[in-house]
Design an enzyme around this catalytic site. Structure first.
Site, PDB file in Angstrom:
ATOM      1  N   ARG A  86      -6.784  11.873  -5.393  1.00 12.52           N
ATOM      2  CA  ARG A  86      -8.033  11.184  -5.053  1.00 12.52           C
ATOM      3  C   ARG A  86      -9.194  12.171  -5.064  1.00 12.52           C
ATOM      4  NH1 ARG A  86     -12.021   9.036  -3.561  1.00 12.52           N
ATOM      5  NH2 ARG A  86     -12.352   7.450  -1.969  1.00 12.52           N
ATOM      6  N   ASP A  99      -7.151  -2.339  -7.125  1.00 19.56           N
ATOM      7  CA  ASP A  99      -7.680  -2.940  -5.899  1.00 19.56           C
ATOM      8  C   ASP A  99      -8.069  -4.386  -6.166  1.00 19.56           C
ATOM      9  OD1 ASP A  99      -8.484  -2.016  -3.050  1.00 19.56           O
ATOM     10  OD2 ASP A  99     -10.099  -3.353  -3.682  1.00 19.56           O
ATOM     11  N   ARG A 129      -3.138   6.837   1.056  1.00 19.52           N
ATOM     12  CA  ARG A 129      -3.574   8.019   1.819  1.00 19.52           C
ATOM     13  C   ARG A 129      -2.526   8.675   2.700  1.00 19.52           C
ATOM     14  NH1 ARG A 129      -8.759   5.207   4.130  1.00 19.52           N
ATOM     15  NH2 ARG A 129      -7.258   3.520   3.911  1.00 19.52           N
ATOM     16  N   TYR A 187     -15.436 -10.858   0.620  1.00 22.63           N
ATOM     17  CA  TYR A 187     -16.130  -9.606   0.266  1.00 22.63           C
ATOM     18  C   TYR A 187     -17.384  -9.886  -0.553  1.00 22.63           C
ATOM     19  CZ  TYR A 187     -12.057  -7.143   1.993  1.00 22.63           C
ATOM     20  OH  TYR A 187     -11.070  -6.663   2.804  1.00 22.63           O
ATOM     21  N   ARG A 219       0.827  -1.214   0.000  1.00 22.33           N
ATOM     22  CA  ARG A 219       0.000   0.000   0.000  1.00 22.33           C
ATOM     23  C   ARG A 219       0.863   1.267   0.000  1.00 22.33           C
ATOM     24  NH1 ARG A 219      -5.630  -0.307   1.281  1.00 22.33           N
ATOM     25  NH2 ARG A 219      -6.251  -2.481   1.225  1.00 22.33           N
TER      26      ARG A 219
HETATM   27  O1  1CP Z   1       0.016   0.875  -3.160  1.00 19.01           O
HETATM   28  C1  1CP Z   1      -0.516  -0.223  -3.299  1.00 19.01           C
HETATM   29  O2  1CP Z   1      -0.273  -1.202  -2.563  1.00 19.01           O
HETATM   30  C2  1CP Z   1      -1.400  -0.465  -4.493  1.00 19.01           C
HETATM   31  C3  1CP Z   1      -2.790  -0.380  -4.341  1.00 19.01           C
HETATM   32  C4  1CP Z   1      -3.684  -1.301  -3.499  1.00 19.01           C
HETATM   33  C5  1CP Z   1      -3.582  -2.673  -3.152  1.00 19.01           C
HETATM   34  C6  1CP Z   1      -2.418  -3.624  -3.396  1.00 19.01           C
HETATM   35  C7  1CP Z   1      -4.918  -0.850  -3.010  1.00 19.01           C
HETATM   36  C8  1CP Z   1      -5.403   0.541  -3.137  1.00 19.01           C
HETATM   37  N1  1CP Z   1      -5.580  -1.913  -2.467  1.00 19.01           N
HETATM   38  C9  1CP Z   1      -4.790  -3.039  -2.520  1.00 19.01           C
HETATM   39  C10 1CP Z   1      -5.108  -4.412  -2.069  1.00 19.01           C
HETATM   40  C11 1CP Z   1      -6.277  -4.656  -1.199  1.00 19.01           C
HETATM   41  N2  1CP Z   1      -7.520  -4.057  -1.227  1.00 19.01           N
HETATM   42  C12 1CP Z   1      -6.321  -5.671  -0.212  1.00 19.01           C
HETATM   43  C13 1CP Z   1      -5.198  -6.657   0.052  1.00 19.01           C
HETATM   44  C14 1CP Z   1      -4.107  -6.055   0.872  1.00 19.01           C
HETATM   45  C15 1CP Z   1      -4.464  -5.753   2.312  1.00 19.01           C
HETATM   46  O3  1CP Z   1      -4.858  -6.669   3.032  1.00 19.01           O
HETATM   47  O4  1CP Z   1      -4.278  -4.593   2.694  1.00 19.01           O
HETATM   48  C16 1CP Z   1      -7.582  -5.637   0.400  1.00 19.01           C
HETATM   49  C17 1CP Z   1      -8.096  -6.527   1.526  1.00 19.01           C
HETATM   50  C18 1CP Z   1      -8.342  -4.620  -0.263  1.00 19.01           C
HETATM   51  C19 1CP Z   1      -9.763  -4.252  -0.010  1.00 19.01           C
HETATM   52  C20 1CP Z   1      -9.894  -2.811   0.309  1.00 19.01           C
HETATM   53  N3  1CP Z   1      -9.812  -1.810  -0.625  1.00 19.01           N
HETATM   54  C21 1CP Z   1     -10.047  -2.214   1.570  1.00 19.01           C
HETATM   55  C22 1CP Z   1     -10.113  -2.956   2.894  1.00 19.01           C
HETATM   56  C23 1CP Z   1     -11.506  -3.126   3.353  1.00 19.01           C
HETATM   57  C24 1CP Z   1     -11.599  -3.897   4.669  1.00 19.01           C
HETATM   58  O5  1CP Z   1     -11.854  -5.108   4.627  1.00 19.01           O
HETATM   59  O6  1CP Z   1     -11.427  -3.262   5.710  1.00 19.01           O
HETATM   60  C25 1CP Z   1     -10.082  -0.821   1.390  1.00 19.01           C
HETATM   61  C26 1CP Z   1     -10.295   0.251   2.427  1.00 19.01           C
HETATM   62  C27 1CP Z   1      -9.919  -0.582  -0.007  1.00 19.01           C
HETATM   63  C28 1CP Z   1      -9.823   0.741  -0.694  1.00 19.01           C
HETATM   64  C29 1CP Z   1      -8.453   1.121  -1.139  1.00 19.01           C
HETATM   65  N4  1CP Z   1      -7.653   0.340  -1.979  1.00 19.01           N
HETATM   66  C30 1CP Z   1      -6.471   1.005  -2.236  1.00 19.01           C
HETATM   67  C31 1CP Z   1      -6.513   2.251  -1.523  1.00 19.01           C
HETATM   68  C32 1CP Z   1      -5.437   3.302  -1.550  1.00 19.01           C
HETATM   69  C33 1CP Z   1      -7.743   2.318  -0.844  1.00 19.01           C
HETATM   70  C34 1CP Z   1      -8.252   3.476   0.005  1.00 19.01           C
HETATM   71  C35 1CP Z   1      -9.323   4.151  -0.758  1.00 19.01           C
HETATM   72  C36 1CP Z   1      -9.270   5.637  -0.777  1.00 19.01           C
HETATM   73  O7  1CP Z   1      -8.314   6.256  -1.253  1.00 19.01           O
HETATM   74  O8  1CP Z   1     -10.270   6.209  -0.337  1.00 19.01           O
END
Ligand code: 1CP
Length: 345
Positions: free
Chosen positions: A36, A73, A27, A149, A23
């Protein structure tokens, strides 16, 4: 091989140790928050190649990590398959959850690949834009994690509803996992054909499964995905991240046969060095994201311990899970400097 990440993932001990952070786009970066806000919705950011390229490049420009990870994502897969995903501010992802007795017949992998063309266009653009020493990582969620999910319709922490579904309707659930194995393979293959050199499979919720279900829904799908990717693309390196696998980790590492296993922060480093790295398999990880927020001596002590424990074999420095939004930028810069200055014995 001039990309240090690829050398480590191929089983070489690399000095200094390659580093990227899960990640790393996101943010905690002010430039990401600005992008964003401009994009409108999170999915618009993922599906507009110029914006996804920009989000991927931001941490590379600021910190010079050894690898870039495609900005996207794991939930673009259900979205593309036909189970629409929405990201609500502060709430995380929302999907219309699969109900008991739901069939997966309406989902289409061809439609998903069509829908995800902007993602593959971003990969192509990134290969032109990245510095020549920076590896490009693509990714997908593992079938079990994506299924949680799809069943629950949102994020959660214990996935009881998904496990209940799997116990009560094992045939339907197995059908969903099979579909997700195929969808994951198609999505990762398309990223590879567009130019990613490494893929990571995120099984973020592998830790909620008992042993038999872990074998059926986490290990076996990973084994099939890794075997097929290795067969089709022998030069591509695969990282598997079975978060929370605990005592199942050595079995998982050996049987799924990924080039590297990403370790969560709870994994004892000496144990993983003996059980996984000493067999020649690369390990990735496993700094606690919270110590990167805290900074100072605890950060340096923890980073040095990890570097020391994995100094004798292939290692990629990373966190044990995604970087937290409140992480100070200064601590990230200090960590990279520490890892790059460390000289292993
Ligand atoms: O920088 C990076 O790593 C690239 C982008 C990336 C990756 C690899 C994002 C952007 N998401 C992910 C993978 C991801 N998404 C996972 C696997 C990794 C982990 O466990 O952290 C999971 C479970 C998700 C699902 C997801 N997407 C969540 C979690 C929800 C929960 O169960 O609590 C969330 C909050 C997102 C949104 C998201 N994805 C990525 C970002 C930067 C964001 C935040 C959104 C925003 O900017 O508002």
């Amino acid at each position: 091989m001039n990309k240090v990440l690829l050398a480590a993932l191929s089983g070489q001990r690399v000095d200094p140790v390659p580093i990227w952070l899960m990640r790393q786009a996101g943010r905690y970066l002010p430039e990401y928050r600005a992008l964003r806000a401009k994009a409108g919705s999170f999915l618009d950011l993922c599906y507009t190649p110029e914006l996804a390229i920009e989000a991927t490049m931001q941490p590379i420009r600021r910190f010079g990590f050894d690898a870039a990870i495609l900005f996207s994502d794991i939930l673009v897969v259900p979205d593309g398959l036909g189970q629409k995903v929405e990201f609500r501010e502060g709430d995380g992802p929302i999907l219309k959850g699969l109900r008991s007795g739901s069939s997966v017949d309406g989902f289409s992998i061809d439609r998903m690949i069509e829908h995800l063309q902007p993602v593959y266009a971003a990969v192509k653009g990134l290969r032109r834009e990245l510095p020549k020493e920076t590896a490009l990582i693509g990714f997908a969620g593992a079938p079990w994690t994506v299924a949680t999910y799809m069943v629950e319709g949102r994020g959660g922490s214990d996935h009881a509803e998904t496990r209940r579904f799997a116990y009560r309707e094992p045939e339907i659930f197995a059908g969903l996992i099979s579909l997700l194995i195929e969808a994951t393979l198609a999505h990762l293959s398309a990223q590879i054909e567009a130019g990613v050199e490494v893929v990571q499979i995120f099984d973020s919720w592998a830790g909620s499964l008992p042993e038999q279900e872990f074998r059926a829904y986490a290990l076996e799908p990973a084994r099939r995905i890794v075997a097929e990717l290795h067969r089709k693309y022998p030069a591509v390196r695969v990282i598997a991240f079975p978060r929370g696998a605990g005592a199942m980790l050595p079995v998982y590492a050996r049987e799924c046969a990924a080039d590297a296993v990403s370790l969560d922060s709870s994994v004892p480093t000496g144990w993983a060095a003996a059980a996984i790295q000493d067999r020649g398999q690369c390990v990735q990880g496993n700094l606690d994201p919270a110590v990167l927020v805290a900074g100072g001596d605890p950060l340096f002590v923890a980073a040095d311990r990890i570097l020391g424990a994995f100094a004798h074999g292939p290692h990629v420095f990373n966190l044990g899970h995604g970087i937290l939004p409140e992480t100070p930028l200064k601590h990230v810069a200090q960590l990279i400097e520490r890892v790059r200055e460390a000289r292993s014995a």
